[in-house]
Design a protein around this motif. Structure first.
Motif, PDB file in Angstrom:
ATOM      1  N   MET A  25     -21.279  72.829  21.558  1.00 45.86           N
ATOM      2  CA  MET A  25     -22.244  71.846  22.046  1.00 45.86           C
ATOM      3  C   MET A  25     -21.591  70.476  22.222  1.00 45.86           C
ATOM      4  SD  MET A  25     -25.525  73.072  19.760  1.00 45.86           S
ATOM      5  CE  MET A  25     -26.772  72.002  20.477  1.00 45.86           C
ATOM      6  N   ALA A  26     -20.701  70.117  21.312  1.00 46.22           N
ATOM      7  CA  ALA A  26     -19.983  68.842  21.433  1.00 46.22           C
ATOM      8  C   ALA A  26     -19.133  68.819  22.700  1.00 46.22           C
ATOM      9  CB  ALA A  26     -19.102  68.623  20.199  1.00 46.22           C
ATOM     10  N   TYR A  86     -24.682  81.548  22.931  1.00 42.32           N
ATOM     11  CA  TYR A  86     -23.453  82.258  23.299  1.00 42.32           C
ATOM     12  C   TYR A  86     -22.266  81.885  22.407  1.00 42.32           C
ATOM     13  CZ  TYR A  86     -19.212  83.009  26.154  1.00 42.32           C
ATOM     14  OH  TYR A  86     -17.957  83.349  26.595  1.00 42.32           O
ATOM     15  N   THR A  87     -21.977  80.584  22.304  1.00 35.22           N
ATOM     16  CA  THR A  87     -20.784  80.168  21.562  1.00 35.22           C
ATOM     17  C   THR A  87     -20.944  80.358  20.066  1.00 35.22           C
ATOM     18  OG1 THR A  87     -20.167  78.596  23.295  1.00 35.22           O
ATOM     19  CG2 THR A  87     -19.179  78.263  21.130  1.00 35.22           C
ATOM     20  N   GLY A 124     -16.782  88.260  22.715  1.00 36.34           N
ATOM     21  CA  GLY A 124     -17.282  87.756  23.985  1.00 36.34           C
ATOM     22  C   GLY A 124     -18.425  88.584  24.544  1.00 36.34           C
ATOM     23  N   GLY A 125     -18.289  89.898  24.459  1.00 38.10           N
ATOM     24  CA  GLY A 125     -19.331  90.782  24.974  1.00 38.10           C
ATOM     25  C   GLY A 125     -20.641  90.620  24.223  1.00 38.10           C
ATOM     26  N   ILE A 126     -20.567  90.535  22.897  1.00 36.16           N
ATOM     27  CA  ILE A 126     -21.772  90.359  22.083  1.00 36.16           C
ATOM     28  C   ILE A 126     -22.408  88.990  22.362  1.00 36.16           C
ATOM     29  CG2 ILE A 126     -22.651  90.147  19.718  1.00 36.16           C
ATOM     30  CD1 ILE A 126     -20.410  92.100  18.871  1.00 36.16           C
ATOM     31  N   GLY A 131     -26.414  85.171  25.047  1.00 35.77           N
ATOM     32  CA  GLY A 131     -26.478  83.911  25.787  1.00 35.77           C
ATOM     33  C   GLY A 131     -26.872  83.990  27.250  1.00 35.77           C
ATOM     34  N   THR A 132     -27.042  85.193  27.805  1.00 36.92           N
ATOM     35  CA  THR A 132     -27.335  85.317  29.235  1.00 36.92           C
ATOM     36  C   THR A 132     -28.603  84.572  29.678  1.00 36.92           C
ATOM     37  OG1 THR A 132     -26.118  87.394  29.493  1.00 36.92           O
ATOM     38  CG2 THR A 132     -27.832  86.944  31.119  1.00 36.92           C
TER      39      THR A 132
END
Length: 300
Positions: A25-26, A86-87, A124-126, A131-132
């Motif tokens: 977020m930063a 997502y992140t 990344g996949g998870i 996050g989509t």
């Protein structure tokens, strides 16, 4: 004693998830305008439309003149929500996988590069599946300004976007383009997280540099460039699928084929400069902030 150690370990796992989201977020607060430029360039000339921008600088100037500073930050709420989902997930899962893997190794043994790639791909996949919905809102909000006023969706913020998408297009629309989104995330995170971890190891063990901000910055630059190069074709496909209004594409492959047919093979790397300028600093800021947060919360 054992119960205390188990509690500390559990707390550390939670902090690593939270720290990942906060770091992302930063970074987003800094690079949001570049992300917007990247999205606009990927959509410019779609189909057989006219080429709107000569280059990244022309795109930035044109958007700024037409929409001002606030226009450059359009979709920031969605960008922050994307990082929060997502992140938080991808970095938390990656660090958990890395810690679990290291715990099973012999003292002094280092993780293989291929193990790091696999862990990055899994994380990344998870993260992408989680996050989509925020990704769909982000792509739409950052691309809205390119449309004629009468055709704009005009979402007020990420929550308004999600509510309206569900109401007007159905719940599953929030996962439109999930296939290229997940594919992109797996490719990007295998490169970004795997290469970052490996580059940091090389800079410390081979180049003799001290593990600190300089090493984190150098490793992030290497990671950012590799990630940009390998993930762009899937990223442009994802962007176009998530913004389409009239079902112009049947799916990921159809979008790739039509893009290459109408705009040429190298159009798959359209917007490379803003993508790298976005991903490079985003990677640097994310990992530097993450490393510092992890240090700060290590004893909590």
């Amino acid at each position: 004693m054992a119960a205390t150690q188990q509690k500390q370990s559990s707390n550390q796992g939670l902090w690593k998830f939270l720290n990942g989201g906060l770091a992302g977020m930063a970074a987003t607060c800094v690079v949001q305008p570049i992300d917007l430029i990247k999205n606009r360039m990927q959509l410019a000339g779609e189909g057989k439309g006219a080429k709107l921008y000569a280059n990244s600088f022309d795109a930035a100037v044109s958007i700024f003149k037409a929409e001002g500073v606030s226009g450059m930050y359009a979709g920031l709420s969605a960008g922050l929500m994307r990082q929060a989902t997502y992140t938080t997930t991808r970095l938390g899962v990656f660090q958990w996988l890395e810690d679990t893997y290291k715990a099973k190794q012999k003292p002094g043994e280092q993780s293989s590069f291929f193990a790091k790639l696999a862990m990055g791909m899994t994380a990344g996949g998870i993260g992408a599946m989680v996050g989509t919905p925020a990704e769909v809102a982000l792509i739409r909000m950052t691309s809205d300004g390119r449309l004629p006023v009468a055709e704009r969706r005009g979402y007020k913020n990420v929550f308004d976007a999600m509510i309206r998408i569900i109401r007007e297009e159905g719940l599953l629309t929030l996962w439109r383009g999930w296939q290229p989104t997940v594919a992109r995330a797996m490719i990007l995170n295998a490169a970004q997280l795997g290469v970052y971890s490996q580059a940091k190891q090389v800079f410390v063990s081979k180049a003799g540099l001290k593990d600190g901000i300089l090493v984190h910055s150098l490793a992030s630059l290497v990671s950012g460039f590799v990630s940009t190069a390998v993930s762009m074709p899937v990223d442009i496909t994802k962007t176009r699928l998530q913004t389409m209004k009239n079902n112009e594409y049947k799916g990921t492959i159809d979008c790739l084929v039509k893009t290459v047919k109408n705009e040429g093979f190298f159009s798959l790397w359209k917007g490379f400069t803003p993508y790298f300028l976005r991903l490079g600093p985003h990677t640097i800021i994310t990992f530097i902030v993450l490393e510092q947060l992890n240090k700060a919360t290590a004893k909590l």
